[in-house]
Design an enzyme around this catalytic site. Structure first.
Site, PDB file in Angstrom:
ATOM      1  NE  ARG A 120      -0.497  -0.448   4.932  1.00 23.83           N
ATOM      2  CZ  ARG A 120      -1.080  -0.557   6.102  1.00 23.83           C
ATOM      3  NH1 ARG A 120      -2.388  -0.538   6.192  1.00 23.83           N
ATOM      4  NH2 ARG A 120      -0.365  -0.696   7.203  1.00 23.83           N
ATOM      5  CE1 TYR A 128       7.923  -3.794   7.369  1.00 24.49           C
ATOM      6  CE2 TYR A 128       7.460  -2.707   5.274  1.00 24.49           C
ATOM      7  CZ  TYR A 128       7.102  -2.995   6.587  1.00 24.49           C
ATOM      8  OH  TYR A 128       5.937  -2.492   7.104  1.00 24.49           O
ATOM      9  CE  LYS A 169       6.776 -19.358   9.347  1.00 30.21           C
ATOM     10  NZ  LYS A 169       8.243 -19.292   9.456  1.00 30.21           N
ATOM     11  CB  ALA A 203      12.624 -12.197   5.526  1.00 31.34           C
ATOM     12  CE  LYS A 220       7.947 -19.457  13.757  1.00 26.77           C
ATOM     13  NZ  LYS A 220       8.501 -18.131  13.554  1.00 26.77           N
ATOM     14  CB  SER A 242      13.526 -14.601  15.387  1.00 29.99           C
ATOM     15  OG  SER A 242      12.299 -14.514  16.110  1.00 29.99           O
ATOM     16  NE  ARG A 243       9.688 -10.277  11.900  1.00 29.94           N
ATOM     17  CZ  ARG A 243       8.866 -10.369  10.873  1.00 29.94           C
ATOM     18  NH1 ARG A 243       8.623  -9.296  10.153  1.00 29.94           N
ATOM     19  NH2 ARG A 243       8.298 -11.495  10.541  1.00 29.94           N
ATOM     20  CG  ASN A 244       7.710 -13.624  17.270  1.00 29.77           C
ATOM     21  OD1 ASN A 244       6.741 -13.126  17.833  1.00 29.77           O
ATOM     22  ND2 ASN A 244       7.705 -13.945  15.992  1.00 29.77           N
ATOM     23  CB  VAL A 301       4.202  -8.238  12.315  1.00 29.16           C
ATOM     24  CG1 VAL A 301       4.905  -9.162  11.338  1.00 29.16           C
ATOM     25  CG2 VAL A 301       3.116  -9.001  13.033  1.00 29.16           C
TER      26      VAL A 301
END
Ligand SMILES: NC(=O)C1=CN([C@@H]2O[C@H](COP(=O)(O)OP(=O)(O)OC[C@H]3O[C@@H](n4cnc5c(N)ncnc54)[C@H](OP(=O)(O)O)[C@@H]3O)[C@@H](O)[C@H]2O)C=CC1
Ligand SMILES: O=C(CO)COP(=O)(O)O
Length: 380
Positions: A36, A53, A110, A142, A193, A256-258, A281
Site C-alpha cells: 500500500r 523492510y 504465521k 527473510a 513457535k 527473529s523479531r519474536n 510484526v
C-alpha cells in the site's frame, strides 16, 4: 527449476513478501508485488530495493511492484499472501473481487485470527471457498533468504496441484521446498513457535545457559504438538521443518523479531517499548494470548505458554516464572511414548503406597508399644 514461466502475485511489501517475490523472479516467474506504500513501490521499481523492510537486499529487477490490487492479480496463477494476521482478512476481502477459483492461494503468515481462532488458510477458505489453498512455513528468516543462505521450507496443502506448483515456482538453488498434506499441523507449527521464541529471547538476555535453551525448545515442542494434536493435526509434522526446524531457528536467532521482543524485555524493557522499538510484526505476542485462552477452554496443559503470558501481561518477573516452572509436577519426556497421565498416576500410586506404609508402620509401632506396655505391666 521452474518448468514453465508462471505468473506470481505477492500481496505484502514486508520482509518476507519481498524475499519471496525475489525468489520467484530469480526462478524465472513473472512477479507482481502488491503493497500500500507508494514510496516503497517506486523504490522497488526503480532501485530494486525495499528500503523499509530489507534495506541491504538487492531484489531481482524483474519484480514489478504496485499499489493496484486488480493489476497485480490480473494474470496471477499463484498468489502468495504475506500480510500479518491482524490485517490478513481485510486484504483478502479487498482482493476477492479479482481472485478466481483456478488460482492457487498460499498464506505465508504465521499467526492466528483474533476473534475466530482461525489460521490464515482457513480465512482464505472461508472468504473464497476455493480449493487450491495452501500454506508455506519453515525456518525462513527473510534476511537470510535475502542473503541467499541455503534455506528450506514446506508447502502444505491437501491439494496436489498446489503442492507441485509451489515447489516448481519457488524451488531454486538456494531455496528448497518440501511438501506436506498436513496443512493444519504445518500452519500451527509456524504460529505456535513464535510464543517460545519470545521466551527464548528473554532467557538469553537473562544469561540463562545452553542447557536451559535446549530444555526450553524441547519442552516447547512437546507443548506445541500436544496442542496441535488436540486441534486435529498430525504430531509427526512437528518432526519436520515447520515444527522443530522453525522452532530451532526462531529460538536461536537475533534475526527473529519474536526473539528480539523477548530479548528486549529480558533487558528490562516493557512489552510496549519492545514492540515499538521493533517497528515490525511479532506475531507471538498476540498468539500467546489466543493460545492460552484456547488451551484452557480445551483443557490442554501448556505451562510454558501460560508462564510467558503471566510475564508479558501480568508483570510476573521472568526469573520467578522460570523457578515456578522448574518446581512444577514431574512429567514424561516424550508423551507419545509414555503418557503424561501415566507418570502422574505412578506418582499418585507411590504417594498412596508411602502413606499406607507410614500408616502401617505407625500402627505397628503402636501395637509394639502396647505389647511392651502390657509386658511391663506384667513385670510390675
Ligand atoms: N519476516 C520473516 O522472516 C518471516 C515472516 N513470516 C510471516 O510472514 C507474515 C508477514 O510478515 P513480514 O513480511 O515479515 O511482515 P512485515 O512486518 O515485514 O511487513 C508487513 C507487510 O504487511 C503490510 N500490511 C500490514 N497491515 C496492512 C494492511 N492493513 N493493509 C495492507 N498491508 C498491510 C505492511 O505494509 P505497510 O508497510 O504499509 O505497513 C507490510 O508490507 C508474518 O505473519 C510472519 O509471521 C514468515 C516467515 C518468515
Ligand atoms: O518465522 C520466521 C522464521 O522462520 C520469522 O520469525 P519472526 O517473525 O520472529 O521474525
Amino acid at each position: 527449476m521452474a518448468e514453465q514461466q508462471i505468473n506470481v502475485a505477492v500481496l505484502g511489501g514486508g520482509s518476507f513478501g519481498t524475499a519471496l517475490a525475489s525468489i520467484a523472479a530469480d526462478n524465472g516467474a513473472r512477479v507482481h508485488q502488491w503493497m500500500r506504500d507508494e514510496t516503497l513501490v517506486a523504490q522497488i521499481n526503480h532501485e530494486h530495493r525495499n528500503g523499509r523492510y530489507l534495506p541491504h537486499y538487492v531484489m531481482n529487477s524483474a519484480v514489478q511492484a504496485s499499489t493496484d490490487l486488480q493489476a497485480v492479480l490480473a494474470d496471477a496463477e499463484l498468489v502468495l499472501i504475506a500480510i500479518p494476521s491482524k490485517a490478513f482478512r481485510s486484504v483478502v476481502q479487498a482482493a476477492k473481487a479479482w481472485l478466481r477459483p483456478e488460482q492457487i492461494l498460499v498464506s505465508t503468515t504465521k499467526g492466528i485470527e483474533q476473534d475466530s481462532f482461525l489460521l490464515m488458510s482457513q480465512v482464505l477458505e472461508q472468504e473464497t471457498g476455493f480449493t487450491h489453498i495452501g500454506v508455506i512455513a519453515g525456518p525462513n528468516l527473510a534476511s537470510e533468504i535475502a542473503d541467499k543462505q541455503l534455506t528450506a521450507t514446506v508447502i502444505a496443502s491437501a491439494d496436489p496441484l498446489t503442492r507441485t506448483r509451489v515447489q516448481q515456482a519457488l524451488g531454486c538453488r538456494y531455496f528448497r521446498v518440501y511438501a506436506s498434506d498436513d496443512r493444519h499441523g504445518v500452519e500451527l507449527g509456524g504460529a505456535l513457535k513464535n510464543i517460545y521464541a519470545i521466551a527464548a529471547g528473554m532467557a538469553a538476555a537473562l544469561g540463562m545457559g545452553e542447557n536451559t535453551r535446549s530444555m526450553l525448545m524441547t519442552r516447547a515442542l512437546a507443548e506445541m504438538s500436544r496442542f496441535a494434536v488436540a486441534e486435529g493435526a498430525n504430531p509427526m509434522t512437528f518432526l519436520g521443518l515447520a515444527g522443530v526446524g522453525d522452532l530451532i531457528v526462531t529460538c536461536s536467532s537475533n534475526l527473529s523479531r519474536n526473539y528480539r521482543v523477548g530479548y528486549a524485555m529480558g533487558e528490562g524493557r516493557t512489552l510496549e517499548e519492545a514492540v515499538d522499538a521493533l517497528g515490525q510484526v511479532a506475531e507471538g505476542v498476540n498468539t500467546v494470548k489466543l493460545v492460552c485462552a484456547k488451551a484452557s477452554e480445551m483443557g490442554v496443559y501448556m505451562p510454558l505458554a501460560e508462564g510467558l503470558y503471566h510475564v508479558l501481561f501480568d508483570g510476573v518477573p521472568a526469573q520467578d516464572m522460570a523457578r515456578t516452572l522448574m518446581m512444577g509436577e514431574q512429567s514424561s519426556d516424550v508423551e507419545f511414548i509414555l503418557p503424561r497421565e501415566t507418570v502422574q498416576r505412578e506418582h499418585r500410586d507411590q504417594a498412596l503406597h508411602n502413606h499406607a506404609s507410614k500408616d502401617h508402620a505407625s500402627k505397628d509401632h503402636a501395637s509394639k508399644d502396647q505389647v511392651f506396655k502390657n509386658s511391663g505391666d506384667k513385670n510390675a
